[in-house]
Structure formats: structure tokens, C-alpha cells
Design an enzyme around this catalytic site. Structure first.
Site, PDB file in Angstrom:
ATOM      1  N   GLU A   1       0.818 -20.878  77.114  1.00 31.86           N
ATOM      2  CA  GLU A   1       1.112 -22.191  77.344  1.00 31.86           C
ATOM      3  C   GLU A   1       1.074 -23.113  76.167  1.00 31.86           C
ATOM      4  O   GLU A   1       0.044 -23.102  75.101  1.00 31.86           O
ATOM      5  CB  GLU A   1      -0.060 -22.480  77.990  1.00 31.86           C
TER       6      GLU A   1
ATOM      7  N   GLU B   1      -5.014 -17.395  91.179  1.00 31.82           N
ATOM      8  CA  GLU B   1      -4.489 -17.427  89.788  1.00 31.82           C
ATOM      9  C   GLU B   1      -5.518 -17.241  88.992  1.00 31.82           C
ATOM     10  O   GLU B   1      -6.938 -17.912  88.285  1.00 31.82           O
ATOM     11  CB  GLU B   1      -4.223 -19.285  89.075  1.00 31.82           C
TER      12      GLU B   1
END
Ligand SMILES: *[C@@H]1O[C@H](CO)[C@@H](O)[C@H](O)[C@H]1NC(C)=O
Length: 250
Positions: free
Chosen positions: A232, A145
Site C-alpha cells: 500500500e 479483511e
């Protein structure tokens, strides 16, 4: 639940000419998504159980490789836990090996239209490499990631710990963090100057991958499984406006 909002309901007025209608799709559910053009917008409120609040995301429009969208949220409690990653995925920029990619041009223009003081949130790319051509983000075949933060507010930190300071890529200076999450490794490129927000970003994403190939042994035979971009949210209240985002595969 997906609801549609009619922005221009000229038809109701009985206008003579055909009305021009613009539809925006508003998402309110925990995992709801909407697809338009090349993109899928998802609410992805995966950590909402760790907080109290809500989030709504709106797919404003798509045109060619461009998308415009917004998200509004308010979250409290557990300030170090991510509550949501409202994001868009380009459904065509995936499924090929790193070795076969010539460039990944991207443009991202965004702003907070409102923002509470002490907001803890990032605005970020979340890019996934894996061993399967059909693998998806955060799956059993994920290997890496790779995050690129354009903004990180309120003192939040990426997964893991600082690996390398002052990495120059695409004319910006980044701090590289690394760690692990589930079955994959995480690399996060963060603006080296804390609190910096890059609100107009127009570049090629391939050099971030090339850096990790050259310096950290990432294999070019891995598949690009997803390039997601979004925010986020940890704690606070904000409205984020993505006036234009695009990414393409060459
Ligand atoms: C999201 O939408 C729901 C349902 O309309 C509403 O109750 C809530 O206040 C909204 N949340 C935000 C942050 O706008």
C-alpha cells in the site's frame, strides 16, 4: 495498457541456436492485471484520485508456487490516504472454509531497491474471509479483511485503533489493530516494534486466523476468499523488489 518487454532478443542477432527468451510483463494502467502460473498481479490503483503520481508493476516470472515481481511508484498529496495496492493473488489458494485448512505455508523475500526519505508505505498480506465460496476480496459477501504487515514506514497506521499489544504468532511479536471498512471488519497485525521490516518471512499463515477464531469469534465456517500480498503506497517514491513470494494451501 499491457506492454511486453523482451529481455533477451537474441533472435534479432540471427543466432544459430534457438534463442532463449525471457518475457516480463509491465503493467501501467490503473486497474490492469496479468496472470502467469498460479498468480495474478494487479496494479490496483484504487486511491490514485487522492494523489498525484504514477505506478508501474512488472511480473518478472512464475515457477510452481513461486512468483517474482516488482513495482515502482511515486505519489504525492494526502499523506494519510492509500493510493494503490499493487498486489499478487494466488488463484488456487481460496474457496475453502477455514475449518478445512491444515496449513498455509508462505515465503516472502523482498527489498526496496530504492526508497525516498520519509516514504509512507506498507508491505503487507491482505487476506479475505467471506460467506460465499466464490466471493472475492472487498466484495458484498466479505466478512473480514485480515492484514499482516511485514513493514510500515513513515508513521502510517492501519484501519481502526489498537486492540491488543504484543501478540506472539509465528515467532514474531505483533500489535493487533481493529476497525471496520464498508461491510466487513478489519484486523491488522503490525510488527510490535515500530519501523521493523521483516524482509525474509517464511512461515505458516494459519495461526493468524486461528488467533482470531480463538480470541475474536471469527467463524471457521467462513470461506477463504483471497490471500493478496503487495504494497500500500501512501506518499513517496520507491521501487520494491519481490524476489520470491509463495503461498500454498494444504
Ligand atoms: C510508469 O510508466 C509511465 C509510462 O511509461 C511513465 O510515464 C511513468 O513515469 C512511470 N512511472 C514510474 C513511477 O516509473
Amino acid at each position: 495498457m499491457i506492454s511486453s518487454v523482451l529481455l533477451a532478443a537474441a533472435a534479432a542477432l540471427g543466432a544459430v541456436a534457438a534463442p532463449i527468451e525471457e518475457r516480463a510483463t509491465v503493467l501501467t494502467g490503473q486497474y490492469t492485471c496479468a496472470t502467469s502460473g498460479d498468480y495474478t498481479l494487479c496494479q490496483n490503483q484504487w486511491g490514485s484520485a487522492n494523489g498525484v503520481g504514477s505506478q508501474n508493476s512488472t511480473l518478472v516470472s512464475t515457477s510452481g508456487t513461486d512468483i517474482s515481481w516488482t513495482t515502482t511508484y511515486t505519489w504525492a498529496n494526502n499523506e494519510n490516504d492509500v493510493k494503490t495496492y499493487a498486489n499478487v493473488l494466488n488463484n488456487n489458494v481460496l474457496g475453502v472454509t477455514l475449518a478445512s485448512i491444515t496449513s498455509l505455508p508462505t515465503t516472502w523475500d523482498w527489498s526496496y531497491t530504492s526508497e525516498s526519505s520519509g516514504l509512507r508505505a506498507d508491505v503487507s498480506y491482505d487476506m479475505w474471509l467471506g460467506t460465499s465460496s466464490t466471493g472475492t476480496a472487498a466484495s458484498s459477501t466479505s466478512s473480514y479483511e485480515i492484514m499482516v504487515w511485514l513493514s510500515g514506514l513513515g508513521g502510517i497506521e492501519p484501519v481502526g485503533s489498537l486492540l491488543t499489544s504484543s501478540v506472539s504468532i509465528d515467532g514474531y511479536t505483533w500489535n493487533l489493530w481493529s476497525g471496520t471498512n464498508s461491510n466487513w471488519e478489519v484486523y491488522s497485525f503490525i510488527p510490535a516494534t515500530s519501523g521493523t521490516s521483516i524482509t525474509s518471512f517464511s512461515t505458516n499463515l494459519l495461526p493468524f486466523f486461528t488467533y482470531l477464531v480463538t480470541n475474536h469469534g471469527v467463524s471457521t465456517s467462513l470461506y477463504l476468499n483471497a490471500i493478496q500480498t503487495g504494497t500500500e503506497a501512501f506518499t513517496g517514491t520507491a521501487s520494491l523488489d519481490i524476489s520470491t513470494f509463495s503461498v500454498a494451501l494444504n
